[in-house]
Write a protein that holds these residues in place. Sequence first.
Motif, PDB file in Angstrom:
ATOM      1  N   LEU A 113      38.290  33.398  24.920  1.00 41.91           N
ATOM      2  CA  LEU A 113      39.674  33.794  24.660  1.00 41.91           C
ATOM      3  C   LEU A 113      40.592  32.988  25.563  1.00 41.91           C
ATOM      4  N   ASP A 114      41.690  32.479  24.990  1.00 38.57           N
ATOM      5  CA  ASP A 114      42.738  31.826  25.765  1.00 38.57           C
ATOM      6  C   ASP A 114      43.796  32.878  26.086  1.00 38.57           C
ATOM      7  N   LEU A 115      43.930  33.236  27.370  1.00 41.97           N
ATOM      8  CA  LEU A 115      44.832  34.318  27.756  1.00 41.97           C
ATOM      9  C   LEU A 115      46.298  34.017  27.470  1.00 41.97           C
ATOM     10  N   SER A 116      46.669  32.736  27.421  1.00 41.23           N
ATOM     11  CA  SER A 116      48.088  32.407  27.343  1.00 41.23           C
ATOM     12  C   SER A 116      48.730  32.886  26.049  1.00 41.23           C
ATOM     13  N   ASP A 117      48.043  32.742  24.914  1.00 44.03           N
ATOM     14  CA  ASP A 117      48.611  33.260  23.670  1.00 44.03           C
ATOM     15  C   ASP A 117      47.556  33.571  22.620  1.00 44.03           C
ATOM     16  N   GLY A 118      46.299  33.636  23.032  1.00 44.33           N
ATOM     17  CA  GLY A 118      45.251  33.989  22.082  1.00 44.33           C
ATOM     18  C   GLY A 118      45.150  35.491  21.897  1.00 44.33           C
ATOM     19  N   LYS A 119      44.676  35.917  20.738  1.00 43.90           N
ATOM     20  CA  LYS A 119      44.496  37.348  20.496  1.00 43.90           C
ATOM     21  C   LYS A 119      43.177  37.654  19.800  1.00 43.90           C
ATOM     22  N   ILE A 120      42.384  36.622  19.538  1.00 43.59           N
ATOM     23  CA  ILE A 120      41.099  36.794  18.875  1.00 43.59           C
ATOM     24  C   ILE A 120      40.026  36.098  19.700  1.00 43.59           C
ATOM     25  N   TRP A 121      38.891  36.765  19.854  1.00 38.80           N
ATOM     26  CA  TRP A 121      37.756  36.158  20.538  1.00 38.80           C
ATOM     27  C   TRP A 121      37.022  35.253  19.550  1.00 38.80           C
ATOM     28  N   ASP A 122      36.972  33.971  19.868  1.00 36.69           N
ATOM     29  CA  ASP A 122      36.296  33.006  19.009  1.00 36.69           C
ATOM     30  C   ASP A 122      34.869  32.787  19.486  1.00 36.69           C
ATOM     31  N   THR A 123      33.977  32.538  18.549  1.00 37.49           N
ATOM     32  CA  THR A 123      32.626  32.128  18.920  1.00 37.49           C
ATOM     33  C   THR A 123      32.728  30.837  19.723  1.00 37.49           C
ATOM     34  N   ALA A 124      32.181  30.852  20.935  1.00 32.59           N
ATOM     35  CA  ALA A 124      32.372  29.723  21.845  1.00 32.59           C
ATOM     36  C   ALA A 124      31.229  28.726  21.810  1.00 32.59           C
ATOM     37  N   ARG A 164      33.814  43.806  22.756  1.00 29.23           N
ATOM     38  CA  ARG A 164      32.878  44.555  23.588  1.00 29.23           C
ATOM     39  C   ARG A 164      31.944  43.540  24.239  1.00 29.23           C
ATOM     40  N   ALA A 165      31.654  43.721  25.531  1.00 26.87           N
ATOM     41  CA  ALA A 165      30.929  42.686  26.263  1.00 26.87           C
ATOM     42  C   ALA A 165      29.954  43.285  27.260  1.00 26.87           C
ATOM     43  N   SER A 166      28.988  42.453  27.665  1.00 26.56           N
ATOM     44  CA  SER A 166      28.049  42.830  28.722  1.00 26.56           C
ATOM     45  C   SER A 166      28.230  41.975  29.966  1.00 26.56           C
ATOM     46  N   ALA A 167      28.955  40.842  29.857  1.00 27.64           N
ATOM     47  CA  ALA A 167      29.209  39.971  31.007  1.00 27.64           C
ATOM     48  C   ALA A 167      30.497  39.204  30.751  1.00 27.64           C
ATOM     49  N   VAL A 168      31.210  38.843  31.843  1.00 25.68           N
ATOM     50  CA  VAL A 168      32.484  38.142  31.723  1.00 25.68           C
ATOM     51  C   VAL A 168      32.634  37.152  32.871  1.00 25.68           C
ATOM     52  N   VAL A 169      33.210  35.967  32.578  1.00 22.96           N
ATOM     53  CA  VAL A 169      33.649  35.012  33.593  1.00 22.96           C
ATOM     54  C   VAL A 169      34.989  34.451  33.143  1.00 22.96           C
ATOM     55  N   ALA A 170      35.713  33.826  34.071  1.00 22.07           N
ATOM     56  CA  ALA A 170      37.021  33.275  33.730  1.00 22.07           C
ATOM     57  C   ALA A 170      37.325  32.078  34.612  1.00 22.07           C
ATOM     58  N   SER A 171      38.189  31.215  34.081  1.00 20.08           N
ATOM     59  CA  SER A 171      38.750  30.099  34.833  1.00 20.08           C
ATOM     60  C   SER A 171      40.197  29.960  34.406  1.00 20.08           C
ATOM     61  N   GLY A 172      41.115  30.437  35.261  1.00 21.53           N
ATOM     62  CA  GLY A 172      42.521  30.412  34.892  1.00 21.53           C
ATOM     63  C   GLY A 172      42.767  31.248  33.654  1.00 21.53           C
ATOM     64  N   LYS A 173      43.327  30.620  32.624  1.00 22.25           N
ATOM     65  CA  LYS A 173      43.668  31.354  31.404  1.00 22.25           C
ATOM     66  C   LYS A 173      42.494  31.479  30.441  1.00 22.25           C
ATOM     67  N   LEU A 174      41.353  30.886  30.755  1.00 21.79           N
ATOM     68  CA  LEU A 174      40.202  30.900  29.856  1.00 21.79           C
ATOM     69  C   LEU A 174      39.208  31.972  30.273  1.00 21.79           C
ATOM     70  N   VAL A 175      38.813  32.808  29.315  1.00 17.67           N
ATOM     71  CA  VAL A 175      37.860  33.885  29.573  1.00 17.67           C
ATOM     72  C   VAL A 175      36.701  33.752  28.597  1.00 17.67           C
ATOM     73  N   TYR A 176      35.483  33.874  29.114  1.00 18.32           N
ATOM     74  CA  TYR A 176      34.285  33.834  28.279  1.00 18.32           C
ATOM     75  C   TYR A 176      33.467  35.095  28.517  1.00 18.32           C
ATOM     76  N   ILE A 177      32.852  35.588  27.444  1.00 17.33           N
ATOM     77  CA  ILE A 177      32.045  36.803  27.543  1.00 17.33           C
ATOM     78  C   ILE A 177      30.731  36.620  26.793  1.00 17.33           C
ATOM     79  N   ILE A 178      29.782  37.498  27.117  1.00 15.25           N
ATOM     80  CA  ILE A 178      28.620  37.719  26.267  1.00 15.25           C
ATOM     81  C   ILE A 178      28.895  39.013  25.514  1.00 15.25           C
ATOM     82  N   GLY A 179      28.945  38.921  24.188  1.00 21.42           N
ATOM     83  CA  GLY A 179      29.258  40.081  23.372  1.00 21.42           C
ATOM     84  C   GLY A 179      28.077  41.024  23.234  1.00 21.42           C
TER      85      GLY A 179
END
Length: 320
Positions: A258-269, A235-250
């Motif tokens: 999150l790495d879109l290519s094969d990630g499935k868990i949002w890691d603390t960045a 769940r997020a309030s903001a999102v940005v991305a660069s290619g396969k990399l996505v970052y959010i504010i939870g």
Amino acid sequence: MKNKITVILLLLISFSATSRASAPQLGEWQLLFDNDDGRAVAIDVYRETPVILDKEGHIYFLNKEIGKEATGDWFGEVYENWQKVSGGGEAMDISIDDDGVPWVVGLKSNKIYHLDGDFAGPNRGWIEYPGNGKAKRISVSRENRTPYMIGAVSGRIFKGENNGWTALDEKLLDSSGKEISGTLNALDLYAMSYNAVGNDKPEWRDLVFAINQDKRIFLHVPEKKAWLELPGNARASAVVASGKLVYIIGEDNKFYGLDLSDGKIWDTAGAGTGQDLAFSQVNIFQPFIRQNGKSIPSSTYRYIWTIGDKGRVYRAFVAY
């Protein structure tokens, strides 16, 4: 050449139960400049220059002056301050295209405007985008310079094309690709361009991310005529991305990746909390470094930007 993003989308729908990848960590958050007075409530970035809105909707960019240029002291201390963008106006949201042109949602009219010129130079004022669209959020894919907006009332996402607005799909899919009940009613969006074919003859296409009213994150998949939920049940309030990399504010105001290519868990960045997000990338070129007769970057710097709890601007290096 095979479309890289199509492969990523297929991986999103069919990733294996054992797949695991992590988005790169963010470096330490750095305050942009010491004299920041904390006026920012929204931000976007052109290369390494942030452009912000204050709570009244006024638009500013970071101005830098080296030494005292008026007296000929060119090698002194760097002075930084927020300088108002010429052209006037008040906005509720802002996005910057690849030419440094600000696009905004008018604070009182909800209409979409862009500046007739870049934010730092002379301009001829604001131009309304045709189509009489009314919005609450705006995001422009930089290389394609294509505006996307969230409708002021409907919550649907529209694409600016052919001097008007085209509604994108409303259907929702879960992260496995199965249709789910309800339709998209977006709170926020982020549009980016990617090169689908290679560097010799770039062909820029767009990826559009949306945060739905329940704060789940979706990616538009034109081939499916739907919005695909990103894996991880975030769940997020903001999102940005660069290619396969996505970052959010939870929901806890912390940063996740999150790495879109094969990630499935949002890691603390990274550490800390923030409000609003922006992404910037700067390529560094060196003489004589060329490929097929063209200059290529010797290095690339990527940053995630945010606004701290006191309205001051910070950035963190993306270790990628």
